[in-house]
Design a protein around this motif. Sequence first.
Motif, PDB file in Angstrom:
ATOM      1  N   THR A 462      31.409  42.531  32.761  1.00  0.00           N
ATOM      2  CA  THR A 462      30.009  42.252  32.406  1.00  0.00           C
ATOM      3  C   THR A 462      29.466  43.185  31.329  1.00  0.00           C
ATOM      4  O   THR A 462      28.668  42.767  30.480  1.00  0.00           O
ATOM      5  N   LEU A 463      29.886  44.449  31.344  1.00  0.00           N
ATOM      6  CA  LEU A 463      29.297  45.430  30.427  1.00  0.00           C
ATOM      7  C   LEU A 463      30.246  45.935  29.342  1.00  0.00           C
ATOM      8  O   LEU A 463      29.788  46.431  28.307  1.00  0.00           O
ATOM      9  N   GLY A 464      31.563  45.843  29.587  1.00  0.00           N
ATOM     10  CA  GLY A 464      32.510  46.451  28.649  1.00  0.00           C
ATOM     11  C   GLY A 464      33.211  45.496  27.724  1.00  0.00           C
ATOM     12  O   GLY A 464      33.439  45.793  26.551  1.00  0.00           O
ATOM     13  N   MET A 465      33.592  44.315  28.221  1.00  0.00           N
ATOM     14  CA  MET A 465      34.403  43.388  27.434  1.00  0.00           C
ATOM     15  C   MET A 465      33.588  42.661  26.368  1.00  0.00           C
ATOM     16  O   MET A 465      32.414  42.377  26.575  1.00  0.00           O
ATOM     17  N   ASN A 466      34.264  42.366  25.256  1.00  0.00           N
ATOM     18  CA  ASN A 466      33.644  41.521  24.242  1.00  0.00           C
ATOM     19  C   ASN A 466      33.921  40.052  24.575  1.00  0.00           C
ATOM     20  O   ASN A 466      34.649  39.738  25.526  1.00  0.00           O
ATOM     21  N   SER A 467      33.375  39.151  23.791  1.00  0.00           N
ATOM     22  CA  SER A 467      33.477  37.715  24.109  1.00  0.00           C
ATOM     23  C   SER A 467      34.922  37.235  24.093  1.00  0.00           C
ATOM     24  O   SER A 467      35.319  36.391  24.909  1.00  0.00           O
ATOM     25  N   SER A 468      35.725  37.751  23.175  1.00  0.00           N
ATOM     26  CA  SER A 468      37.126  37.338  23.081  1.00  0.00           C
ATOM     27  C   SER A 468      37.902  37.759  24.331  1.00  0.00           C
ATOM     28  O   SER A 468      38.711  36.980  24.861  1.00  0.00           O
ATOM     29  N   GLU A 469      37.640  38.975  24.801  1.00  0.00           N
ATOM     30  CA  GLU A 469      38.334  39.457  25.996  1.00  0.00           C
ATOM     31  C   GLU A 469      37.900  38.693  27.246  1.00  0.00           C
ATOM     32  O   GLU A 469      38.718  38.394  28.121  1.00  0.00           O
ATOM     33  N   ARG A 470      36.613  38.361  27.323  1.00  0.00           N
ATOM     34  CA  ARG A 470      36.144  37.553  28.460  1.00  0.00           C
ATOM     35  C   ARG A 470      36.815  36.186  28.458  1.00  0.00           C
ATOM     36  O   ARG A 470      37.165  35.653  29.511  1.00  0.00           O
ATOM     37  N   MET A 471      36.980  35.613  27.272  1.00  0.00           N
ATOM     38  CA  MET A 471      37.643  34.323  27.153  1.00  0.00           C
ATOM     39  C   MET A 471      39.090  34.410  27.646  1.00  0.00           C
ATOM     40  O   MET A 471      39.571  33.517  28.342  1.00  0.00           O
ATOM     41  N   GLN A 472      39.772  35.509  27.303  1.00  0.00           N
ATOM     42  CA  GLN A 472      41.148  35.702  27.769  1.00  0.00           C
ATOM     43  C   GLN A 472      41.203  35.804  29.288  1.00  0.00           C
ATOM     44  O   GLN A 472      42.099  35.238  29.932  1.00  0.00           O
ATOM     45  N   VAL A 473      40.258  36.509  29.884  1.00  0.00           N
ATOM     46  CA  VAL A 473      40.203  36.640  31.344  1.00  0.00           C
ATOM     47  C   VAL A 473      39.994  35.273  31.988  1.00  0.00           C
ATOM     48  O   VAL A 473      40.647  34.924  32.992  1.00  0.00           O
ATOM     49  N   LYS A 474      39.088  34.472  31.424  1.00  0.00           N
ATOM     50  CA  LYS A 474      38.826  33.135  31.970  1.00  0.00           C
ATOM     51  C   LYS A 474      40.070  32.259  31.897  1.00  0.00           C
ATOM     52  O   LYS A 474      40.366  31.504  32.838  1.00  0.00           O
ATOM     53  N   LYS A 475      40.822  32.367  30.797  1.00  0.00           N
ATOM     54  CA  LYS A 475      42.056  31.594  30.662  1.00  0.00           C
ATOM     55  C   LYS A 475      43.070  31.996  31.726  1.00  0.00           C
ATOM     56  O   LYS A 475      43.745  31.145  32.316  1.00  0.00           O
ATOM     57  N   ILE A 476      43.184  33.300  31.970  1.00  0.00           N
ATOM     58  CA  ILE A 476      44.134  33.786  32.978  1.00  0.00           C
ATOM     59  C   ILE A 476      43.734  33.292  34.362  1.00  0.00           C
ATOM     60  O   ILE A 476      44.581  32.852  35.155  1.00  0.00           O
ATOM     61  N   ILE A 477      42.432  33.342  34.669  1.00  0.00           N
ATOM     62  CA  ILE A 477      41.947  32.886  35.980  1.00  0.00           C
ATOM     63  C   ILE A 477      42.209  31.391  36.147  1.00  0.00           C
ATOM     64  O   ILE A 477      42.657  30.949  37.218  1.00  0.00           O
ATOM     65  N   ARG A 478      41.930  30.599  35.100  1.00  0.00           N
ATOM     66  CA  ARG A 478      42.163  29.151  35.182  1.00  0.00           C
ATOM     67  C   ARG A 478      43.637  28.857  35.374  1.00  0.00           C
ATOM     68  O   ARG A 478      44.011  27.964  36.144  1.00  0.00           O
ATOM     69  N   ARG A 479      44.492  29.617  34.672  1.00  0.00           N
ATOM     70  CA  ARG A 479      45.933  29.407  34.769  1.00  0.00           C
ATOM     71  C   ARG A 479      46.440  29.726  36.185  1.00  0.00           C
ATOM     72  O   ARG A 479      47.311  29.059  36.713  1.00  0.00           O
ATOM     73  N   CYS A 480      45.880  30.786  36.771  1.00  0.00           N
ATOM     74  CA  CYS A 480      46.320  31.210  38.110  1.00  0.00           C
ATOM     75  C   CYS A 480      45.765  30.307  39.214  1.00  0.00           C
ATOM     76  O   CYS A 480      46.307  30.283  40.318  1.00  0.00           O
ATOM     77  N   SER A 481      44.685  29.617  38.916  1.00  0.00           N
ATOM     78  CA  SER A 481      44.051  28.792  39.949  1.00  0.00           C
ATOM     79  C   SER A 481      44.745  27.454  40.146  1.00  0.00           C
ATOM     80  O   SER A 481      44.483  26.738  41.106  1.00  0.00           O
ATOM     81  N   PHE A 482      45.664  27.093  39.209  1.00  0.00           N
ATOM     82  CA  PHE A 482      46.368  25.812  39.330  1.00  0.00           C
ATOM     83  C   PHE A 482      47.798  26.034  39.780  1.00  0.00           C
ATOM     84  O   PHE A 482      48.384  27.066  39.553  1.00  0.00           O
TER      85      PHE A 482
END
Length: 482
Positions: A462-482
């Motif tokens: 929420t406070l440290g990551m930039n938008s690109s890094e947040r996008m990478q985290v979301k991709k990893i979470i989506r990949r792991c959820s399937f």
Amino acid sequence: MLSNLLYTPIMLRMLGQSEYGVYSLSSSVIGYFALLYTGMSSTYLRYYSSYRAKGDEDSIARLNGLFLVLFSSMGLLALVLGMAMSFNLKAVLGSGLTEAELSLAKVLFVIMSVNMALLMPKTVFAALVIAQERFVFIKLLGVVTAILSPVLNLILLYQGYGSVGMSIVVLAVTVADLLVNIWYCHFRFRCRFDFKRLPFYLLPGMFSFSVFLVLQGIMDQLNWHLGKILLSYVADSAAIAVYSVGLQIDLMFGSMAGAFYGVVVPQIYRLVQEQKLDELTQLWIKVGRYQFYVLFFIWSAFITFGQDFIRLWAGHGYDDAYWVAVILMTPIVIHLCQVMGMEVIRAYNKHAQWVMVHLLFAGLGFVLCIPLASLYGAIGVAIGTCVNSFLVTNIYDNWYYYKAGKLDVVRFFRNFSGFLPAVLVVLLSVNILSYLFPVSNWLDFAAVITCFLLLYCVIMYTLGMNSSERMQVKKIIRRCSF
């Protein structure tokens, strides 16, 4: 690293503080002989690649013969010097050890000298395997020895053989490793060794190629291991053991940085070759940010819960190892996020000045350690090293990254300043956690570290990551959820 974390606490308790101090000191002193062949494997590969490209098998055979003769001679030299030192230990180790400890050190010096003598010719056969690009074999052999060594050590420790048994295990593993490498080179590759008309004319070029690697090895020894010898003069084996434990934690902390930038080394050399300076700085910042997320978590967790960790992990008598580790770790947190800059310097072939300046500071740092060690023991050595590390890594290195590496240092720190709100919240949160959840056993420790890890991830997202890094985290979470 995992084997160290699991094996070390058992070994510390079974050896005891005094014997561990003697063992650590002895291995550090004998380890200086490794400087004799620092960088020579890379030198071999350089000449081997040249001859291989020409299809000159006869020159490769003579090169193999030269290196085997050279390394065997250095092994013999290490054996003679080690044996000579074993009979003059008071002159080498000072008066900080008792007579019983000196007697133990004498036995350890003899065993470790034989081991070092065998390590040197083993390096030749290991280099031959690397030249054949048999990386699976190399990794597999490394994993086997990494597992086998602590297992055999524990067996001999439980049998009551102490540090002598541990040294014998190291020697036995070296012999086995040497024989396996010889077998692999002889039966799988039919490697030839020609001892006639050895190309001694190559030696000046070899030494000039590896000289700065040797100097860097000397710098590392001055920074990290010479303090043990200093403590043997002004303190005792207990102080050496405490410093060794703190140093081991610091070295494990530092090793985390290399895992990130190692994968982008080819990209670094390509960008340097193409003179894409803006992309190079962007990559430096990107890799540094990933390193920061991991390193700052480890540092802040250790600062807060490190005393509990040392008490549970190392046991009674190692309380000061916490302060040694903290003092050594703190000045290099940002430096470790910038280590990709060192590879950029090498890519520009501008590392000679960097090595010389670091070597100079390492020498000055050691001089500073002498009075501090007399006053404060292991913590004094850590303070002297800390001052040296802060000055050279945070001031000189950043200037040299800009001057020789053509990296935008101002942009790097401007980008990292965005971490400040997250850093403050993390430090406040971890201190509240330590106040609310005191640690008395491993279960408590695991629970509070897990809580902190989850909280840390939320704060950084929420406070440290930039938008690109947040996008990478979301991709990893989506990949792991399937």
